[in-house]
Design a protein around this motif. Structure first.
Motif, PDB file in Angstrom:
ATOM      1  N   CYS A   1       0.787  -1.084   0.354  1.00 50.61           N
ATOM      2  CA  CYS A   1       0.024  -0.091   0.042  1.00 50.61           C
ATOM      3  C   CYS A   1       0.930   1.198  -0.038  1.00 50.61           C
ATOM      4  O   CYS A   1       1.993   1.252   0.799  1.00 50.61           O
TER       5      CYS A   1
ATOM      6  N   VAL B   1       0.325   3.926   1.094  1.00 43.60           N
ATOM      7  CA  VAL B   1       0.275   4.843   2.455  1.00 43.60           C
ATOM      8  C   VAL B   1       0.755   4.179   3.426  1.00 43.60           C
ATOM      9  O   VAL B   1       1.679   4.944   4.366  1.00 43.60           O
ATOM     10  N   CYS B   2       0.557   2.822   3.969  1.00 46.41           N
ATOM     11  CA  CYS B   2       0.936   2.226   4.962  1.00 46.41           C
ATOM     12  C   CYS B   2       2.032   1.160   5.020  1.00 46.41           C
ATOM     13  O   CYS B   2       2.436   0.644   5.708  1.00 46.41           O
TER      14      CYS B   2
ATOM     15  N   CYS C   1      -4.419   0.266   0.322  1.00 49.86           N
ATOM     16  CA  CYS C   1      -5.162  -0.643   0.853  1.00 49.86           C
ATOM     17  C   CYS C   1      -6.646  -0.465   1.534  1.00 49.86           C
ATOM     18  O   CYS C   1      -6.719   0.742   1.764  1.00 49.86           O
TER      19      CYS C   1
ATOM     20  N   CYS D   1      -6.509   1.850   4.456  1.00 46.35           N
ATOM     21  CA  CYS D   1      -6.214   3.116   4.266  1.00 46.35           C
ATOM     22  C   CYS D   1      -7.406   3.889   3.562  1.00 46.35           C
ATOM     23  O   CYS D   1      -7.274   5.119   3.749  1.00 46.35           O
TER      24      CYS D   1
END
Ligand SMILES: [Zn+2]
Length: 203
Positions: free
Chosen positions: A55, A57-58, A67, A70
């Motif tokens: 993902c 972001v994370c 994901c 997120c």
């Protein structure tokens, strides 16, 4: 000697937790399954690397660029639990009480094994805190000595930023990875997390 069978056993032996005995059992079990079933299994293995990405972001595993956690409207993106590995995300999710987001570091500091700060997604964490201004960072790194060092390192990295920094409550079994902690203990450790730095006000 059946070479093809021995090769399969060798391959299976290279998997974690699979010893030679288990490998033989698995291989013989497979031999007795219908061919289509094995093809399906082989295809799942063969395509996993193309289907699953990190993902953006994370850094958890995901089938999409961002994901499900997120991109969910029901999760608090201002609360970020920092974990070592994707398996830890699954562990916290299984505990069932957490409604924030995650940041997967990709491991814990272990200079002896060549895992130095630059090998982990620490710069990404700092950038995320700077850009997204979360209200709280939970250090969910487990209770091994290396995890403790990593948590301290993270707390220091984030110390100048306007974010509350907490860690899971003590009481996690010493030396154990998050994924092996039972759900109730983990859920409690999350709930009773303690502040280790940053802003003192509650969100
Ligand atoms: Zn994500």
């Amino acid at each position: 000697m059946v070479q093809a069978l021995e090769k399969l056993v060798e391959e299976l032996c290279s998997l974690p937790t699979i010893g030679r005995k288990s490998a033989w059992r698995l291989a013989l079990f497979m031999l007795e399954r219908p061919a289509e079933e094995l093809t399906e299994l082989a295809q799942s293995i063969a395509t996993i690397k193309q289907k699953i990405v990190h993902c953006r972001v994370c850094y958890n595993y995901s089938e999409r660029e961002t994901c499900a956690i997120c991109s969910s409207a029901n999760r608090d993106g201002g609360l970020i639990c920092v974990v070592a590995r994707p398996t830890d995300v699954f562990a916290v999710e299984r505990a069932g009480r957490y409604r924030g987001a995650y940041h997967v570091l990709g491991g814990v500091l272990s200079p002896i094994n060549g895992i130095t700060a630059d090998k982990l997604r620490l710069a990404e964490l700092v950038a995320r805190v700077k850009n997204n201004r979360p209200h709280e960072i939970i250090l969910g790194l487990g209770a091994s000595a290396e995890a403790e060092t990593t948590a301290l390192y993270c707390a220091r990295l984030l110390s100048g930023l306007p974010v509350r920094i907490t860690r899971l409550a003590r009481g996690l079994p010493a030396g154990i990875e998050l994924e092996y902690v039972d759900q109730l203990t983990l859920s409690q450790a999350l709930h009773e997390r303690t502040q280790v730095g940053g802003q003192s006000s509650q969100p």
